[in-house]
Scaffold this motif. Structure first.
Motif, PDB file in Angstrom:
ATOM      1  N   LEU A 137       0.824  -1.206   0.000  1.00  0.00           N
ATOM      2  CA  LEU A 137       0.000   0.000   0.000  1.00  0.00           C
ATOM      3  C   LEU A 137       0.862   1.262   0.000  1.00  0.00           C
ATOM      4  CD1 LEU A 137      -2.762  -1.002   2.571  1.00  0.00           C
ATOM      5  CD2 LEU A 137      -3.057  -0.658   0.117  1.00  0.00           C
ATOM      6  N   ILE A 138       1.900   1.261   0.824  1.00  0.00           N
ATOM      7  CA  ILE A 138       2.761   2.435   0.923  1.00  0.00           C
ATOM      8  C   ILE A 138       3.456   2.720  -0.411  1.00  0.00           C
ATOM      9  CG2 ILE A 138       4.873   3.322   1.974  1.00  0.00           C
ATOM     10  CD1 ILE A 138       4.079   2.004   4.553  1.00  0.00           C
ATOM     11  N   PHE A 139       4.063   1.689  -0.991  1.00  0.00           N
ATOM     12  CA  PHE A 139       4.845   1.907  -2.202  1.00  0.00           C
ATOM     13  C   PHE A 139       3.951   2.182  -3.410  1.00  0.00           C
ATOM     14  CE2 PHE A 139       7.875  -1.000   0.184  1.00  0.00           C
ATOM     15  CZ  PHE A 139       8.530   0.079   0.760  1.00  0.00           C
ATOM     16  N   HIS A 140       2.755   1.632  -3.402  1.00  0.00           N
ATOM     17  CA  HIS A 140       1.806   1.983  -4.469  1.00  0.00           C
ATOM     18  C   HIS A 140       1.426   3.458  -4.367  1.00  0.00           C
ATOM     19  CE1 HIS A 140      -1.495   1.721  -7.295  1.00  0.00           C
ATOM     20  NE2 HIS A 140      -2.313   2.205  -6.367  1.00  0.00           N
ATOM     21  N   PHE A 141       1.232   3.925  -3.130  1.00  0.00           N
ATOM     22  CA  PHE A 141       0.891   5.334  -2.940  1.00  0.00           C
ATOM     23  C   PHE A 141       2.041   6.236  -3.378  1.00  0.00           C
ATOM     24  CE2 PHE A 141       1.216   9.099  -0.202  1.00  0.00           C
ATOM     25  CZ  PHE A 141       0.021   9.736  -0.503  1.00  0.00           C
ATOM     26  N   PHE A 142       3.261   5.922  -2.953  1.00  0.00           N
ATOM     27  CA  PHE A 142       4.410   6.739  -3.322  1.00  0.00           C
ATOM     28  C   PHE A 142       4.600   6.783  -4.839  1.00  0.00           C
ATOM     29  CE2 PHE A 142       6.604   5.893   1.007  1.00  0.00           C
ATOM     30  CZ  PHE A 142       5.847   6.911   1.570  1.00  0.00           C
ATOM     31  N   PHE A 206      -5.142   5.519  15.934  1.00  0.00           N
ATOM     32  CA  PHE A 206      -5.249   6.203  14.646  1.00  0.00           C
ATOM     33  C   PHE A 206      -4.155   7.260  14.487  1.00  0.00           C
ATOM     34  CE2 PHE A 206      -9.384   4.222  14.407  1.00  0.00           C
ATOM     35  CZ  PHE A 206      -9.569   4.052  13.039  1.00  0.00           C
ATOM     36  N   VAL A 207      -3.743   7.869  15.573  1.00  0.00           N
ATOM     37  CA  VAL A 207      -2.633   8.822  15.502  1.00  0.00           C
ATOM     38  C   VAL A 207      -1.347   8.099  15.094  1.00  0.00           C
ATOM     39  CG1 VAL A 207      -1.151  10.343  16.844  1.00  0.00           C
ATOM     40  CG2 VAL A 207      -3.625  10.466  17.128  1.00  0.00           C
ATOM     41  N   VAL A 208      -1.097   6.934  15.718  1.00  0.00           N
ATOM     42  CA  VAL A 208       0.072   6.144  15.348  1.00  0.00           C
ATOM     43  C   VAL A 208      -0.020   5.703  13.893  1.00  0.00           C
ATOM     44  CG1 VAL A 208       1.322   3.991  15.795  1.00  0.00           C
ATOM     45  CG2 VAL A 208       0.489   5.369  17.698  1.00  0.00           C
ATOM     46  N   GLY A 209      -1.213   5.283  13.473  1.00  0.00           N
ATOM     47  CA  GLY A 209      -1.398   4.891  12.076  1.00  0.00           C
ATOM     48  C   GLY A 209      -1.145   6.045  11.127  1.00  0.00           C
ATOM     49  N   MET A 210      -1.533   7.245  11.522  1.00  0.00           N
ATOM     50  CA  MET A 210      -1.306   8.419  10.679  1.00  0.00           C
ATOM     51  C   MET A 210       0.180   8.713  10.543  1.00  0.00           C
ATOM     52  SD  MET A 210      -2.746  12.287  11.304  1.00  0.00           S
ATOM     53  CE  MET A 210      -1.879  12.387  12.880  1.00  0.00           C
ATOM     54  N   ILE A 211       0.939   8.476  11.623  1.00  0.00           N
ATOM     55  CA  ILE A 211       2.372   8.773  11.607  1.00  0.00           C
ATOM     56  C   ILE A 211       3.148   7.742  10.783  1.00  0.00           C
ATOM     57  CG2 ILE A 211       4.440   8.957  13.051  1.00  0.00           C
ATOM     58  CD1 ILE A 211       2.651  10.052  15.266  1.00  0.00           C
ATOM     59  N   LEU A 212       2.769   6.470  10.905  1.00  0.00           N
ATOM     60  CA  LEU A 212       3.553   5.392  10.304  1.00  0.00           C
ATOM     61  C   LEU A 212       3.149   5.030   8.889  1.00  0.00           C
ATOM     62  CD1 LEU A 212       3.914   2.915  13.311  1.00  0.00           C
ATOM     63  CD2 LEU A 212       5.547   4.616  12.497  1.00  0.00           C
ATOM     64  N   THR A 213       2.015   5.531   8.408  1.00  0.00           N
ATOM     65  CA  THR A 213       1.543   5.158   7.079  1.00  0.00           C
ATOM     66  C   THR A 213       1.348   6.402   6.226  1.00  0.00           C
ATOM     67  OG1 THR A 213      -0.792   5.266   7.765  1.00  0.00           O
ATOM     68  CG2 THR A 213       0.354   3.153   8.024  1.00  0.00           C
ATOM     69  N   PRO A 214       1.196   6.208   4.906  1.00  0.00           N
ATOM     70  CA  PRO A 214       0.925   7.350   4.022  1.00  0.00           C
ATOM     71  C   PRO A 214      -0.372   8.053   4.413  1.00  0.00           C
ATOM     72  CG  PRO A 214       1.555   5.414   2.753  1.00  0.00           C
ATOM     73  CD  PRO A 214       1.352   4.949   4.169  1.00  0.00           C
TER      74      PRO A 214
END
Length: 262
Positions: A137-142, A206-214
């Motif tokens: 998901l991350i690399f597809h977004f980038f 959700f805050v942690v998810g916001m920091i660690l993911t796109p």
């Protein structure tokens, strides 16, 4: 006076403790070295596997690059060293257990071993979750937000630092059930307080998810929801242990204190 059901270990002098500690640390280092020696031949293949989630989304004709002179050798070498450390974790924790077990009460030993095993499995589970679900998901977004006219060609060493950070972050995040269980079992916080704090825990996830993911809601939810579920699992097992201890006699009522240094 009730008879002790767990004889205390004989007291050991400080020198004996230090000698045992040195011996167990040496075993840990040897274990890591042996695993590293077995993996070193496959260092390039290991890097190929780890870099697959990014290479799958590189534009056609693009490749990863090495900007440092020694990077083609040192980067797979560093990755192999980290893999050796991760794979040797069960042996390392076994040595830690062997060192601290003589100083634990009987009921503490019953809890500690399952916690060690579950910690290992959860850490590996967090790394697998990152590799198979989060990385794509991350690399597809980038790749999708790369500006027009810019070639996406990632340096192999920077990529390794990035994925190692995420591996560690997700591995630690998946330790939430163990941490939740421990604070309940030790008595730092009771279950009622943690349940009342559930809204804050969810927001924190959700805050942690916001920091660690796109910055897209799907990726954030993909990390935040499992973290929340793991917190609930910790509450569940913490409650079961509390209920069991309330209805069982104290098997260690006659235990002597663990051995201490003179």
């Amino acid at each position: 006076m009730s008879e002790s059901k767990a004889e205390p270990d004989a007291e050991m002098p400080l020198v004996a403790h230090l000698t045992e500690l040195r011996s167990r640390l040496l075993r840990c280092v040897i274990a890591i070295f042996i695993v590293f020696a077995g993996l070193f031949y496959f260092a390039q293949d290991i890097y190929t596997i780890v870099s697959a989630p990014l290479r799958a989304y590189l534009p056609e004709g693009a490749t990863m690059i090495a900007t440092g002179v020694a990077s083609p050798f040192l980067t797979p070498f560093k990755l192999t060293a980290w893999c050796a450390l991760f794979l040797a974790i069960p042996i390392i924790l076994h040595q830690v257990w062997g060192f601290i077990a003589p100083g634990l009460y009987k009921h503490e030993k019953r809890i500690a071993m399952p916690l060690l095993v579950s910690s290992i499995l959860l850490f590996y589970g967090g790394m697998a979750f990152a590799y198979f679900l989060v990385f794509p998901l991350i690399f597809h977004f980038f790749a999708s937000v790369t500006p027009e006219g810019v070639a996406m060609m990632t340096d192999i060493n920077e990529y390794l630092d990035f994925v190692l950070t995420l591996f560690f972050a997700f591995g630690v995040a998946f330790e939430i059930p163990v941490a939740t269980f421990l604070v309940i079992w030790v008595g730092v916080v009771d279950i009622a307080t943690l349940k009342k704090s559930r809204p804050y825990v969810i927001v924190g996830c959700f805050v942690v998810g916001m920091i660690l993911t796109p910055p897209d809601i799907f990726s954030q939810t993909l990390l935040a929801v499992p973290m929340w579920m793991l917190f609930e699992v910790g509450l569940l097992f913490g409650g079961l242990v509390r209920k069991r201890s309330e209805h069982e006699p104290d098997d260690d009522a006659g235990d002597q204190p663990p051995a201490t240094l003179p």
